[in-house]
Design an enzyme around this catalytic site. Structure first.
Site, PDB file in Angstrom:
ATOM      1  N   SER A 212       0.778  -1.035  -0.072  1.00 53.04           N
ATOM      2  CA  SER A 212      -0.222   0.033  -0.205  1.00 53.04           C
ATOM      3  C   SER A 212       0.887   1.225   0.013  1.00 53.04           C
ATOM      4  O   SER A 212       2.012   0.995   0.727  1.00 53.04           O
ATOM      5  CB  SER A 212      -0.764  -0.103   1.143  1.00 53.04           C
ATOM      6  OG  SER A 212      -1.561   1.256   1.330  1.00 53.04           O
TER       7      SER A 212
ATOM      8  N   TYR B 124      -1.823  -0.723  10.232  1.00 52.92           N
ATOM      9  CA  TYR B 124      -1.919  -1.213   9.015  1.00 52.92           C
ATOM     10  C   TYR B 124      -0.683  -0.610   8.043  1.00 52.92           C
ATOM     11  O   TYR B 124      -0.114  -1.332   7.253  1.00 52.92           O
ATOM     12  CB  TYR B 124      -3.230  -0.486   8.227  1.00 52.92           C
ATOM     13  CG  TYR B 124      -3.466  -0.535   6.996  1.00 52.92           C
ATOM     14  CD1 TYR B 124      -3.650  -1.816   6.328  1.00 52.92           C
ATOM     15  CD2 TYR B 124      -2.994   0.386   5.926  1.00 52.92           C
ATOM     16  CE1 TYR B 124      -4.085  -2.045   4.908  1.00 52.92           C
ATOM     17  CE2 TYR B 124      -3.180   0.259   4.620  1.00 52.92           C
ATOM     18  CZ  TYR B 124      -3.792  -1.007   4.181  1.00 52.92           C
ATOM     19  OH  TYR B 124      -3.996  -1.103   2.798  1.00 52.92           O
TER      20      TYR B 124
END
Length: 263
Positions: free
Chosen positions: A152, A165
């Site tokens: 990501s 995350y």
């Protein structure tokens, strides 16, 4: 060289985790449309089987459902056992399954790190390790198999309070490089993709609330499409990507660079 076949993945055996929705479904759709035999896995039996049926009807490739909860190590091994009963090798492993957790710094719970880091990072290693024999079964340095880890842009820059995350995705980027250095000599390429904003369940609430603002910060002026992410995966899995190993490819329309004002 036949340049018309540079991006050919027809007949390849592919496993896409988290393949029943969002980016995973986009990737699975692309491989099936390109003629691959694609296995998808997700926690939801119903969603997994529904998507597999729909994609197989579209063809020309095939999509097969093997539901599994990859947060659990025993489920990782069950998934690979079921896959091994059907296939004698695996050409492409797409580690896409993941989760996020947003909370303020003061209230961010310890259990968030356990859940997110386990699924997003630890289980990527677990599944790749479990698929090792399948990945190397027919792999050579001239005709390699491919592991594609979906990271990501949040693992590159931090703009939201999603601590576990972003940390897990940054760790995944480094794990990719580490595995690439170890497995490349065995004909197993390992690369990572860092997507920017795409229309997915994980991004839905953010895009619904801040979509216009997010798009305004993307230099190309839009969020990602299915073709963008699937095309990148197909490149990495095809002859075109045979000399790409240990790379982190941002597929974000330039969002990690940002807009530069005209003079």
């Amino acid at each position: 060289m036949n340049y018309n076949k540079l991006f050919d993945v027809k007949g390849k055996v592919v496993l896409v985790t988290g393949g029943s929705r969002g980016i995973g479904e986009m990737i699975a759709t692309g491989f099936v449309a390109a003629g691959a035999k694609v296995y998808i896995s997700s926690r939801s039996v119903e969603a997994c089987e529904k998507v597999a049926s729909e994609l197989s009807l579209k063809g020309p490739g095939q999509c097969i459902s093997i539901p599994a909860d990859l947060a659990k190590l025993e489920e990782v091994h069950r998934l690979v056992a079921e896959l091994s009963a059907k296939e004698d090798h695996l050409d492409v492993l797409v580690n896409n399954a993941g989760a996020t957790w947003g909370e303020t710094f003061s209230d961010y719970p310890d259990k968030a790190f356990d859940k997110i880091v386990t699924l997003n990072l630890k289980r990527v290693f677990s599944l790749t390790q479990a698929c090792y024999e399948l990945l190397k079964a027919k792999a050579t340095t001239s005709n390699p198999s491919s592991v594609i880890n979906i990271g990501s842009v949040d693992g590159i820059r931090a703009i939201q309070e999603t601590y576990a995350y972003s940390a897990s995705k940054a760790g995944l980027h480094q794990l990719t490089r580490h595995l690439a250095g170890r497995l490349g000599e065995e004909g197993i390429l390992v690369n990572a993709i860092a997507p920017g904003p795409f229309q997915s369940k994980m991004m839905k609430a953010t895009l619904d609330a801040f979509g216009d603002i997010i798009v305004s910060k993307v230099p190309v002026g839009r969020i990602g499409s299915a073709e963008d992410i699937a095309g990148t995966c197909i490149y990495l899995a095809s002859r075109a990507g045979n000399y790409t190993n240990g790379a982190l490819i941002t597929v974000d329309g330039g969002v990690t660079i940002g807009n530069i004002s005209k003079m």
